[in-house]
Design an enzyme around this catalytic site. Structure first.
Site, PDB file in Angstrom:
ATOM      1  N   TRP A  33      52.921  14.483 100.524  1.00 44.29           N
ATOM      2  CA  TRP A  33      52.255  15.481  99.690  1.00 44.29           C
ATOM      3  C   TRP A  33      50.844  15.789 100.179  1.00 44.29           C
ATOM      4  O   TRP A  33      50.221  16.733  99.727  1.00 44.29           O
ATOM      5  CB  TRP A  33      52.226  15.040  98.232  1.00 44.29           C
ATOM      6  CG  TRP A  33      51.897  13.598  98.002  1.00 44.29           C
ATOM      7  CD1 TRP A  33      50.666  13.058  97.812  1.00 44.29           C
ATOM      8  CD2 TRP A  33      52.828  12.514  97.926  1.00 44.29           C
ATOM      9  NE1 TRP A  33      50.758  11.712  97.635  1.00 44.29           N
ATOM     10  CE2 TRP A  33      52.077  11.334  97.696  1.00 44.29           C
ATOM     11  CE3 TRP A  33      54.220  12.416  98.027  1.00 44.29           C
ATOM     12  CZ2 TRP A  33      52.674  10.083  97.565  1.00 44.29           C
ATOM     13  CZ3 TRP A  33      54.809  11.173  97.905  1.00 44.29           C
ATOM     14  CH2 TRP A  33      54.040  10.022  97.680  1.00 44.29           C
ATOM     15  N   GLU A  46      52.610  13.979  91.570  1.00 44.26           N
ATOM     16  CA  GLU A  46      51.950  13.372  90.414  1.00 44.26           C
ATOM     17  C   GLU A  46      52.963  12.988  89.338  1.00 44.26           C
ATOM     18  O   GLU A  46      52.837  11.928  88.713  1.00 44.26           O
ATOM     19  CB  GLU A  46      50.893  14.319  89.848  1.00 44.26           C
ATOM     20  CG  GLU A  46      49.653  14.455  90.714  1.00 44.26           C
ATOM     21  CD  GLU A  46      48.940  13.130  90.939  1.00 44.26           C
ATOM     22  OE1 GLU A  46      48.924  12.289  90.018  1.00 44.26           O
ATOM     23  OE2 GLU A  46      48.394  12.929  92.035  1.00 44.26           O
ATOM     24  N   GLY A  90      63.984   6.772  86.931  1.00 40.13           N
ATOM     25  CA  GLY A  90      63.695   6.341  85.571  1.00 40.13           C
ATOM     26  C   GLY A  90      62.726   7.259  84.841  1.00 40.13           C
ATOM     27  O   GLY A  90      62.230   8.240  85.389  1.00 40.13           O
ATOM     28  N   TYR A 127      44.902  12.939  83.037  1.00 38.29           N
ATOM     29  CA  TYR A 127      44.885  12.472  84.422  1.00 38.29           C
ATOM     30  C   TYR A 127      45.597  13.462  85.341  1.00 38.29           C
ATOM     31  O   TYR A 127      45.082  13.849  86.398  1.00 38.29           O
ATOM     32  CB  TYR A 127      45.539  11.102  84.524  1.00 38.29           C
ATOM     33  CG  TYR A 127      45.674  10.613  85.949  1.00 38.29           C
ATOM     34  CD1 TYR A 127      44.639   9.928  86.560  1.00 38.29           C
ATOM     35  CD2 TYR A 127      46.827  10.876  86.691  1.00 38.29           C
ATOM     36  CE1 TYR A 127      44.741   9.510  87.881  1.00 38.29           C
ATOM     37  CE2 TYR A 127      46.940  10.466  88.008  1.00 38.29           C
ATOM     38  CZ  TYR A 127      45.898   9.777  88.597  1.00 38.29           C
ATOM     39  OH  TYR A 127      45.999   9.380  89.902  1.00 38.29           O
ATOM     40  N   ASP A 145      42.909   6.713  85.885  1.00 35.42           N
ATOM     41  CA  ASP A 145      44.123   5.985  85.508  1.00 35.42           C
ATOM     42  C   ASP A 145      43.832   4.496  85.593  1.00 35.42           C
ATOM     43  O   ASP A 145      42.668   4.074  85.688  1.00 35.42           O
ATOM     44  CB  ASP A 145      45.296   6.381  86.405  1.00 35.42           C
ATOM     45  CG  ASP A 145      45.104   5.943  87.856  1.00 35.42           C
ATOM     46  OD1 ASP A 145      43.998   5.474  88.217  1.00 35.42           O
ATOM     47  OD2 ASP A 145      46.064   6.064  88.641  1.00 35.42           O
ATOM     48  N   CYS A 207      38.147  -7.701  98.870  1.00 31.44           N
ATOM     49  CA  CYS A 207      36.727  -7.391  98.731  1.00 31.44           C
ATOM     50  C   CYS A 207      35.983  -7.357 100.059  1.00 31.44           C
ATOM     51  O   CYS A 207      35.054  -6.558 100.243  1.00 31.44           O
ATOM     52  CB  CYS A 207      36.065  -8.393  97.784  1.00 31.44           C
ATOM     53  SG  CYS A 207      36.652  -8.270  96.074  1.00 31.44           S
ATOM     54  N   CYS A 210      36.332  -3.953 101.532  1.00 31.92           N
ATOM     55  CA  CYS A 210      36.140  -2.834 100.608  1.00 31.92           C
ATOM     56  C   CYS A 210      34.967  -1.968 101.061  1.00 31.92           C
ATOM     57  O   CYS A 210      33.867  -2.483 101.298  1.00 31.92           O
ATOM     58  CB  CYS A 210      35.896  -3.340  99.190  1.00 31.92           C
ATOM     59  SG  CYS A 210      35.584  -2.015  97.999  1.00 31.92           S
ATOM     60  N   CYS A 216      29.297  -2.928  94.233  1.00 32.99           N
ATOM     61  CA  CYS A 216      30.199  -3.538  93.249  1.00 32.99           C
ATOM     62  C   CYS A 216      29.578  -4.795  92.647  1.00 32.99           C
ATOM     63  O   CYS A 216      29.448  -5.830  93.320  1.00 32.99           O
ATOM     64  CB  CYS A 216      31.538  -3.876  93.895  1.00 32.99           C
ATOM     65  SG  CYS A 216      32.747  -4.561  92.736  1.00 32.99           S
TER      66      CYS A 216
END
Length: 347
Positions: A33, A46, A90, A127, A145, A207, A210, A216
């Site tokens: 996508w 989405e 589902g 969202y 989200d 981490c 990251c 953070c």
């Protein structure tokens, strides 16, 4: 001087945005996508990605685009064809809402371009509206989200207890919008999604690699797994007795009503109560299989028993389906797998 993690983060907003977007543009996964993106591709992805992992969605997305390449093709398709192509993903209300959305969009003179306009369409919440419009039209709307909640709560070491992810998402939306790179809103939102999906895991986050670790608070404290503070889900156990009944190379199935909330017009093995039976009617020797699955907050154990064909007239929602035609109907994903497995064992 900034007096809180939130204030510190906002003070460094420009550097945070640069680090996030630089990382995303260098390391973003190649996803279909994102290849020659279009509003239609974004909408389909989405809807499919709601409560479903990327690796599960990929083959479905490819088949979907081959069959329904645009809103007009999807809008013109019969619902049965739409549900059949969705089989196994589902949460079938997503497919029905996507179908209804395509029909609504096909009737419009042009695509809506704002989150508020998209939220008026079937199945589109805050969202999804933010994702569609920011990615397709660069609308300045942040996507929030569960992944984004996790990132923002760790960036700010926010220990606020939340009832659930939806409540937390609402609380973090103002901060998400404050941090949004409005000149590249689509990339910013996708970067946050990517960070949550590939680095800032719920458990054992990466981490050390990251790209925004310097901003953070939880990462610097070494306790990122303490955030966010969400109340544990209350899991409810359920038991269902299912019936395996064959006659003349046909299998008895239950077809949910057209107005059923969850599985409208889908087929499953009948439950014992559909035939006026209960577990006491069966012997241990009749047990063919025991299967388990989770649906939202329910953990369901389904015991499948062999039974003789009923002698009484069947209600209209119980149908005999020839074994040779099982591929032509839409079964719920788990029941498709279980039926295939049990048929293979008989060979």
């Amino acid at each position: 001087m900034p007096s809180s993690p939130v204030a510190s983060l906002l003070a460094a907003k420009s550097d945070f945005q640069s680090a996030l977007l630089g990382w995303y543009r260098a390391h973003a996964r190649a996803l279909p996508w994102r290849d020659s993106p279009s509003p239609y591709k974004t909408v389909v992805s989405e809807f499919m990605l709601q409560q479903t992992q990327v690796k599960t969605v990929l083959p479905y997305f490819a088949r979907w685009l081959e069959t329904f390449p645009d809103f007009a093709a999807l809008a013109a398709a019969p619902e049965a064809r739409v549900l059949k192509l969705w089989e196994g993903l589902g949460y079938y209300s997503r497919a029905r809402n996507l179908h209804k959305l395509a029909q609504a969009v096909a009737a419009l003179p042009e695509l809506p371009r704002t989150p508020d306009a998209w939220r008026k369409l079937p199945g589109v919440g805050p969202y999804t509206a933010a994702a569609i419009t920011s990615i397709s039209f660069n609308a300045p709307a942040a996507c929030v989200d569960g992944n984004v909640v996790r990132i923002l709560s760790r960036l700010t070491a926010d220990a606020t207890p939340f009832r659930d992810s939806a409540t937390a998402a609402k609380a973090f939306t103002p901060l998400a919008n404050d941090l949004l790179t409005t000149s590249a809103a689509g990339d910013h939102n996708q970067a946050m999604m990517e960070l949550g999906a590939t680095v800032c895991f719920r458990q054992k986050p990466l981490c050390l690699t990251c790209p925004v670790r310097a901003f953070c608070a939880a990462g610097q404290r070494g306790d990122p797994e303490n955030y966010p503070r969400l109340a544990p889900k209350q899991i409810e156990q359920r038991a269902v007795t299912r019936i395996w009944c064959e006659r003349n190379r046909a299998l008895l199935l239950h077809r949910a009503a057209a107005d059923a909330r969850r599985l409208a017009n889908l087929h499953e093995l009948p439950a014992a109560e559909h035939l006026g039976l209960n577990v006491e009617h069966f012997r241990a020797a009749d047990l063919l299989a025991t299967k388990r699955r989770g649906i939202t907050r329910f953990q369901i154990t389904e015991s499948i028993y062999s039974a003789r064909p009923p002698r009484t007239k069947l209600p209209p929602n119980l149908v005999w389906i020839p074994l040779a035609q099982l591929d032509e109907i839409t079964l719920s994903g788990p029941h498709r797998r279980w039926i295939t497995e049990l048929l293979a064992l008989r060979k």
